[in-house]
Design an enzyme around this catalytic site. Structure first.
Site: not given
Ligand code: ACO
Length: 331
Positions: A111, A252, A282
């Site tokens: 990214c 980003h 993204n």
């Molecule tokens: N729908 C419903 N529930 C979901 C989903 C979904 N699509 N995805 C995950 N969950 C659940 C998980 O299973 C978890 O359930 P649990 O508590 O029962 O285990 C719960 O939601 C919370 O999961 P978290 O991972 O803690 O959720 P978070 O609030 O952190 O959000 C996310 C997840 C959106 C991926 C976030 O962590 C994020 O945006 N991270 C950064 C990702 C990023 O920026 N990537 C860019 C770089 S990628 C690159 O370089 C190509």
């Protein structure tokens, strides 16, 4: 000095809404919107490759810059989703754009790729190796997403954005690329990866699931704010901009909560942060140029405005760049 003289973007026509994904995964529009800020994204139709999107964006960037074949000396293409593992996608894109036998190569910084490519293009110009460089970020993440993974499945979109960089004799002209900051931490390589398909785990030896993109979302989230924030801060200090002088923060487009936290970390008012991920998701290496074009289309940028860009991604890698907004018409 190096200046940005053209900007072009391309999004594939097929829109994939949260509602469509909620029918495919155990998720909901409410969860995706609340946790990421994304409402819809574009996915390329099967058979459309990253190079196809890159050619479309590149054509538009050249048009925006008023350039034709023979006017560009190099093509730098940032992507995580090349048309093939070998060869690079950039030479094919250069040929399809009719640019002749120019230097053409890919950059792999996930990214952060677009800003890495911008830095490399800037370097070629500064070294006198090129007068004008076409810098492209293009992705088709829809081709590497695990159909069984709801977390990555709802985040990523496809698209491409391109800029033209040119040698500019006059310093202080709008469009000036005033500085870049690049960094990495390979100790955190496992946070974002495609396990198989390289020499560490050849595709023939990996399980089917190892061929897909994986991400440890929460750990990436924690890294993202600090890495982008510290990189942007280092760049601001180097070029002598105060935080309150930044007119637009183009981070980003990974998660709206990351963008809000980044603005807080940098003590830059949230309303100066550009957000378009609600409509494109993204798009990895295409994220920054798509956000630039979106903000420009909405009339947010005035000529000469100070624009601070910052990105992070797999590697881990991070990068920042600062420009004054040019007098251009993005296509
Ligand atoms: N729908 C419903 N529930 C979901 C989903 C979904 N699509 N995805 C995950 N969950 C659940 C998980 O299973 C978890 O359930 P649990 O508590 O029962 O285990 C719960 O939601 C919370 O999961 P978290 O991972 O803690 O959720 P978070 O609030 O952190 O959000 C996310 C997840 C959106 C991926 C976030 O962590 C994020 O945006 N991270 C950064 C990702 C990023 O920026 N990537 C860019 C770089 S990628 C690159 O370089 C190509």
């Amino acid at each position: 000095m190096t200046a940005l003289i053209g900007l072009g973007t391309y999004l594939p026509p097929r829109e994939v809404t949260n509602a469509e994904l909620a029918a495919r995964f155990d998720t909901s529009d409410e969860w995706i919107t609340a946790r990421t800020g994304i409402r819809t994204r574009r996915w390329a139709d099967p058979g459309t490759a990253t190079g196809d999107l890159a050619v479309a964006a590149g054509e538009r960037a050249l048009k925006s810059a008023g350039l034709g074949p023979g006017d560009v000396d190099a093509v730098v293409l940032a992507t995580t989703t090349p048309d093939h593992p070998c060869p690079a996608t950039a030479p094919d894109v250069a040929a399809r754009l009719g640019l002749g036998h120019v230097a053409a190569y890919d950059i792999a910084a996930v990214c952060s790729g677009f800003l890495y490519a911008l830095a490399v293009g800037h370097g070629q110009i500064a070294a006198g190796q090129a007068r004008r460089v076409l810098v492209i970020g293009a992705e088709t993440y829809s081709t590497i997403l695990d159909p069984a993974d709801r977390t990555t499945g709802v985040i990523f979109g496809d698209g491409a954005g391109a800029v033209v960089l040119a040698a500019e004799p006059e310093t202080g002209r709008p469009g000036a690329l005033l500085g870049v900051d690049l960094g990495s931490d390979g100790a955190l390589r496992d946070l974002i990866r495609i396990p198989a398909g390289g020499s560490r785990l050849p595709a023939r030896d990996g399980a089917a699931a190892d061929r897909y993109f994986t991400m440890q979302g929460t750990k990436v989230f924690q890294q993202a704010v600090v890495r982008m924030g510290d990189s942007a801060t280092a760049l601001l200090e180097r070029i002598g901009w105060r935080r309150d002088e930044v007119d637009h923060l183009v981070g980003h487009q990974a998660n709206v909560r990351i963008l809000a936290a980044l603005a807080r970390y940098l003590k830059i008012p949230a309303e100066r942060a550009v957000v378009n991920l609600d409509r494109v998701g993204n798009t990895s290496a295409a994220s920054i140029p798509l956000a630039l074009a979106d903000a420009a289309a909405q009339g947010r940028f005035a000529v000469g405005d100070r624009v601070l860009m910052t990105a992070f991604g797999g590697g881990l890698t991070w990068a920042s760049a600062a420009i004054t907004w040019p007098d251009i018409h993005p296509c």
